[in-house]
Design an enzyme around this catalytic site. Structure first.
Site, PDB file in Angstrom:
ATOM      1  N   GLY A  13       0.835  -1.185   0.000  1.00  0.00           N
ATOM      2  CA  GLY A  13       0.000   0.000   0.000  1.00  0.00           C
ATOM      3  C   GLY A  13       0.870   1.234   0.000  1.00  0.00           C
ATOM      4  O   GLY A  13       2.091   1.160  -0.158  1.00  0.00           O
ATOM      5  N   PHE A  16       1.617   5.486   5.139  1.00  0.00           N
ATOM      6  CA  PHE A  16       0.621   5.719   6.194  1.00  0.00           C
ATOM      7  C   PHE A  16      -0.625   4.847   6.065  1.00  0.00           C
ATOM      8  O   PHE A  16      -1.671   5.173   6.607  1.00  0.00           O
ATOM      9  CB  PHE A  16       0.233   7.205   6.274  1.00  0.00           C
ATOM     10  CG  PHE A  16       1.420   8.115   6.301  1.00  0.00           C
ATOM     11  CD1 PHE A  16       2.258   8.161   7.404  1.00  0.00           C
ATOM     12  CD2 PHE A  16       1.727   8.903   5.200  1.00  0.00           C
ATOM     13  CE1 PHE A  16       3.376   8.990   7.414  1.00  0.00           C
ATOM     14  CE2 PHE A  16       2.839   9.734   5.203  1.00  0.00           C
ATOM     15  CZ  PHE A  16       3.665   9.773   6.311  1.00  0.00           C
ATOM     16  N   SER A  17      -0.507   3.715   5.354  1.00  0.00           N
ATOM     17  CA  SER A  17      -1.655   2.822   5.208  1.00  0.00           C
ATOM     18  C   SER A  17      -1.687   1.717   6.262  1.00  0.00           C
ATOM     19  O   SER A  17      -2.654   0.964   6.323  1.00  0.00           O
ATOM     20  CB  SER A  17      -1.678   2.209   3.805  1.00  0.00           C
ATOM     21  OG  SER A  17      -0.525   1.414   3.581  1.00  0.00           O
ATOM     22  N   ASP A  85      10.372  -6.095   6.491  1.00  0.00           N
ATOM     23  CA  ASP A  85       9.734  -4.796   6.343  1.00  0.00           C
ATOM     24  C   ASP A  85      10.503  -3.944   5.339  1.00  0.00           C
ATOM     25  O   ASP A  85      11.694  -4.137   5.127  1.00  0.00           O
ATOM     26  CB  ASP A  85       9.677  -4.081   7.698  1.00  0.00           C
ATOM     27  CG  ASP A  85       8.708  -2.911   7.703  1.00  0.00           C
ATOM     28  OD1 ASP A  85       7.671  -2.993   7.004  1.00  0.00           O
ATOM     29  OD2 ASP A  85       8.968  -1.915   8.399  1.00  0.00           O
ATOM     30  N   GLU A  86       9.808  -2.990   4.735  1.00  0.00           N
ATOM     31  CA  GLU A  86      10.381  -2.067   3.744  1.00  0.00           C
ATOM     32  C   GLU A  86      11.005  -2.823   2.573  1.00  0.00           C
ATOM     33  O   GLU A  86      12.106  -2.519   2.120  1.00  0.00           O
ATOM     34  CB  GLU A  86      11.394  -1.119   4.395  1.00  0.00           C
ATOM     35  CG  GLU A  86      10.834  -0.284   5.531  1.00  0.00           C
ATOM     36  CD  GLU A  86       9.759   0.712   5.123  1.00  0.00           C
ATOM     37  OE1 GLU A  86       9.465   0.855   3.919  1.00  0.00           O
ATOM     38  OE2 GLU A  86       9.207   1.368   6.024  1.00  0.00           O
ATOM     39  N   CYS A 177      -6.443  13.315  -6.314  1.00  0.00           N
ATOM     40  CA  CYS A 177      -5.597  14.335  -5.667  1.00  0.00           C
ATOM     41  C   CYS A 177      -4.125  14.113  -5.970  1.00  0.00           C
ATOM     42  O   CYS A 177      -3.357  15.070  -6.051  1.00  0.00           O
ATOM     43  CB  CYS A 177      -5.857  14.353  -4.163  1.00  0.00           C
ATOM     44  SG  CYS A 177      -7.532  14.918  -3.734  1.00  0.00           S
TER      45      CYS A 177
END
Length: 184
Positions: A13, A16-17, A85-86, A177
C-alpha cells in the site's frame, strides 16, 4: 521435502496505510502461537530505530538490519516465520529469495510500498505480489479530500526514487488528488 509447505504473504500500500502495523500484528500472532520468528528490515531504514521495525504508531519489534536479499539465505535461518519490512528497498532478487525460503517450509511475511512517489511500481514489489500466496493491499486516508488513498505523494523536492522520510516528506493521496498534485 519439508513437512509443511511454506507461504509468501505480501502486505502493500501507500505511505501511512498501516503496512508495518499489520506486519507487526501478524508477527505477534505467530509468536503467541509458539512459532519461531526472524524479523528483518533494510539497513537503510533508520527512521525510528536501527534494530527494530517500528510503525508510525510506534509499535515495534526487534529486527536484524540487512543490506540485500542474499543475506537472508546466508544466515542459515532456523525459524518457522520470516518477516521483512520495507521490501521496496531490497534488490530484485528478493522474490527468488522468498521463494527459496517458502520452499523450505517457512512462512514469509513481507511489507512494502507497492508504488514510488511517481506512482510507478517500486523495486521488487511487483515480483513479490506476483508470487505471493496472499496479497493484502491497504489504504490510507487522502489528506486532501478524505477519500481512500493508495498513492504516496512526495511533498519535498527530491528527485531520487528513494527518500526515506515521514510526514515531512510524504502524504497519502487518492488517485484524483495525486494526479492533481503531480500536474501542479
Amino acid at each position: 521435502m519439508p513437512d509443511k509447505a511454506g507461504s509468501i504473504e505480501v502486505i502493500c500500500g501507500c505511505m501511512f496505510s498501516g503496512k508495518t502495523e499489520e506486519l507487526i500484528r501478524r508477527v505477534k500472532v505467530a509468536k503467541s502461537a509458539g512459532f519461531s520468528i526472524a524479523v528483518f528490515k533494510h539497513s537503510a531504514d533508520k527512521r525510528y530505530n536501527e534494530t527494530s521495525v517500528v510503525s508510525h504508531n510506534l509499535n515495534a519489534i526487534d529486527a536484524l538490519p540487512i543490506e540485500n536479499s542474499a543475506a537472508l539465505l546466508s544466515l542459515n535461518l532456523n525459524c518457522q516465520v520470516v518477516a521483512i519490512d520495507e521490501a521496496q528497498f531490497f534488490d530484485n532478487e528478493l522474490p527468488g529469495t522468498c521463494t527459496k525460503l517458502a520452499s523450505r517450509g517457512i512462512r514469509v511475511i513481507i511489507a512494502g510500498l507497492d508504488m514510488d512517489y511517481k506512482g510507478q511500481p517500486f523495486g521488487p514489489m511487483p515480483g513479490l505480489v506476483a508470487i505471493a500466496d496472499e496479497v493484502t493491499k491497504l489504504e490510507a486516508v487522502c489528506v486532501q479530500c478524505g477519500s481512500p488513498a493508495t498513492y504516496s505523494y512526495r511533498t519535498s523536492f527530491s528527485e531520487s526514487q528513494i527518500l526515506i522520510g515521514e510526514k515531512e516528506s510524504y502524504e497519502p493521496r487518492c488517485r484524483v488528488c495525486f494526479i492533481d498534485g503531480t500536474l501542479a
